[in-house]
Enzyme design. Structure first.
Site, mmCIF file in Angstrom:
data_model
loop_
_atom_site.group_PDB
_atom_site.id
_atom_site.type_symbol
_atom_site.label_atom_id
_atom_site.label_comp_id
_atom_site.label_asym_id
_atom_site.label_seq_id
_atom_site.Cartn_x
_atom_site.Cartn_y
_atom_site.Cartn_z
ATOM 1 N N GLN A 184 -8.731 6.346 2.428
ATOM 2 C CA GLN A 184 -8.447 5.832 3.762
ATOM 3 C C GLN A 184 -9.289 6.563 4.805
ATOM 4 O O GLN A 184 -9.370 7.792 4.793
ATOM 5 C CB GLN A 184 -6.962 5.997 4.086
ATOM 6 N N TYR A 223 -3.597 -1.450 -8.212
ATOM 7 C CA TYR A 223 -4.749 -1.118 -7.360
ATOM 8 C C TYR A 223 -4.583 0.333 -6.892
ATOM 9 O O TYR A 223 -4.701 0.650 -5.710
ATOM 10 C CB TYR A 223 -4.867 -2.058 -6.166
ATOM 11 N N GLU A 245 -5.951 0.772 -12.021
ATOM 12 C CA GLU A 245 -7.101 0.739 -11.122
ATOM 13 C C GLU A 245 -8.331 0.294 -11.901
ATOM 14 O O GLU A 245 -8.573 0.753 -13.019
ATOM 15 C CB GLU A 245 -7.329 2.119 -10.503
ATOM 16 N N ASP A 303 -1.447 -2.099 -3.569
ATOM 17 C CA ASP A 303 -2.330 -1.926 -2.408
ATOM 18 C C ASP A 303 -3.640 -2.641 -2.718
ATOM 19 O O ASP A 303 -4.660 -2.006 -3.016
ATOM 20 C CB ASP A 303 -2.552 -0.431 -2.155
ATOM 21 N N CYS A 315 -4.200 -4.615 4.115
ATOM 22 C CA CYS A 315 -5.141 -4.362 5.211
ATOM 23 C C CYS A 315 -5.634 -5.660 5.832
ATOM 24 O O CYS A 315 -6.532 -5.627 6.686
ATOM 25 C CB CYS A 315 -6.320 -3.519 4.726
#
Length: 415
Positions: free
Chosen positions: A236, A268, A292, A344, A371
């Protein structure tokens, strides 16, 4: 309706904000998406893209009737006083007050839910990160990529282009990054420059892709935890985002529904930030698999999550879920109903396949970090159609002076 774009600038009344940091006007019945404006303003705009029959794109070149929310742009080089092709991208809301930026982000997320999720979102406010208001929304970006043109000059790209715009400042970057780079220096032999300011190690200046790869691993700190991550890997970018999302995910999980020993999932999962958030709230007895697609991130996740019962696997999420469905027995499938799933996904969202696969597994609750407002709303609509209730929604201003907003939504399976 006109068949071709006017060659001369036109006056436009800005009526609304649209997803993506642009604003809405109409010219002789046609929708025009305009940058660098504010709803309620009258602007003089130049049409830049008339290829679509349904809409045009335009750039503000002068403000004829300014909004009360307009401010001097926080990045002088991005001011409306400059030619649009000379304005750097990356601070498209920098010409308005922080309060109004958040109001517009709230509106975009709320309208996305009304349009794509099948109903209104719960009441929420776009929350600021500690320290941002005091700093005027500046100095938060810990990762910056600059590009190099054919003359060796560095800078960001102009909005929606690959034109390098030399700049004298980087107001959104942290102080350590601003002090690391001489922006008027010429660069040879590289197409890009990466500036990285990890919270747990020294800042880095990497000239070119090879230099970035050779930089190896940096350390990020969140509360009492250290996370290893590749210098060029995902983390981030806001200095306070990781801590903010850790707290938000911890609060979003309904403790009464959480079963530590269930087949909990972190999808994720990156380098393990959110799996660690779950473990830190519920203890080392938590069983969870972090999934992931990036093998490098998975390797870091295994190190970052070494304590407890959390595993990290390298796989695309849709393929992992397909394999999971194929191997679960009827008993295991029933047991999965006690699980909690945290996800995410990238900006495009989880999508129809993943949301359907999760609904078939029927976990007790789903915590979704997003997001992109439209992607979240679409996936929320898919979950609702599969029998999940949206129980909470929070939004965070993790990208001041841009249109981006982060959200954390909780879904609970209907009994």
């Amino acid at each position: 309706m006109p068949t071709s774009a006017p060659e001369q600038p036109i006056e436009l009344d800005i009526t609304n904000v649209a997803h993506g940091g642009i604003f809405v006007a109409r010219h002789e019945g046609r929708v025009v998406f305009v940058s660098d404006a504010i709803p309620g303003e009258k602007v003089l705009a130049r049409i830049t893209d008339a290829r679509k029959k349904s809409f045009w794109r335009a750039e503000t070149i002068a403000v004829l009737e300014p909004s009360e929310h307009r401010r001097d742009h926080v990045w002088a080089e991005a001011s409306v006083d400059r030619d649009p092709i000379e304005r750097p991208g990356g601070a498209e809301f920098g010409h308005m007050s922080l309060e109004h930026q958040r109001a517009l982000k709230n509106q975009v997320l709320s309208e996305a839910f009304e349009k794509f999720a099948g109903g209104a979102a719960p009441d929420f406010d776009v929350e600021s990160v500690a320290g941002d208001d005091e700093a005027g929304g500046l100095g938060w970006r810990t990762r910056v990529r600059l590009h190099v043109d054919e003359n060796g000059r560095m800078g960001p790209y102009a909005a929606r282009s690959h034109r390098v715009v030399p700049v004298a400042s980087l107001p959104l970057a942290t102080t350590r990054l601003s002090e690391l780079i001489e922006l008027d220096a010429l660069v040879e032999g590289a197409a890009s420059i990466d500036l990285i300011d990890p919270s747990g190690s020294e800042p880095l200046l990497c000239v070119g892709a090879d230099d970035l790869k050779a930089a190896g691993t940096v350390t990020e700190r969140v509360r009492d935890r250290g996370f290893s991550v590749d210098a060029g890997g995902f983390w981030q970018v806001h200095r306070g985002a990781a801590s903010t999302l850790t707290e938000a995910v911890q609060r979003a999980i309904d403790g009464a529904l959480f079963e530590p020993r269930a087949d909990n999932l972190d999808l994720y999962g990156g380098v393990g930030l959110l799996a660690a958030a779950v473990q830190d709230r519920f203890g080392d007895t938590v069983r969870m698999t972090s999934v992931e697609a990036d093998a490098g991130a998975t390797r870091h996740a295994r190190r970052n999550l070494i304590a407890g019962n959390i595993e990290a696997e390298t796989a695309r999420v849709d393929r992992y879920l397909t394999h999971l469905h194929s191997r679960l027995s009827a008993v295991e499938r029933r047991a999965f109903r006690d699980a909690t799933v945290v996800l995410d996904p990238p900006r495009a969202g989880a999508g129809t396949q993943v949301t359907a696969q999760l609904a078939q597994l029927a976990p007790a609750q789903i915590v979704y970090v997003a997001c992109d407002p439209v992607a979240l709303a679409r996936d929320a609509g898919a979950f609702a159609a599969s029998g999940y209730e949206l129980t909470s929604l929070r939004a965070f201003d993790l990208f001041p002076h841009t249109h981006h907003v982060e959200a954390v939504a909780s879904f609970v399976r209907a009994r």
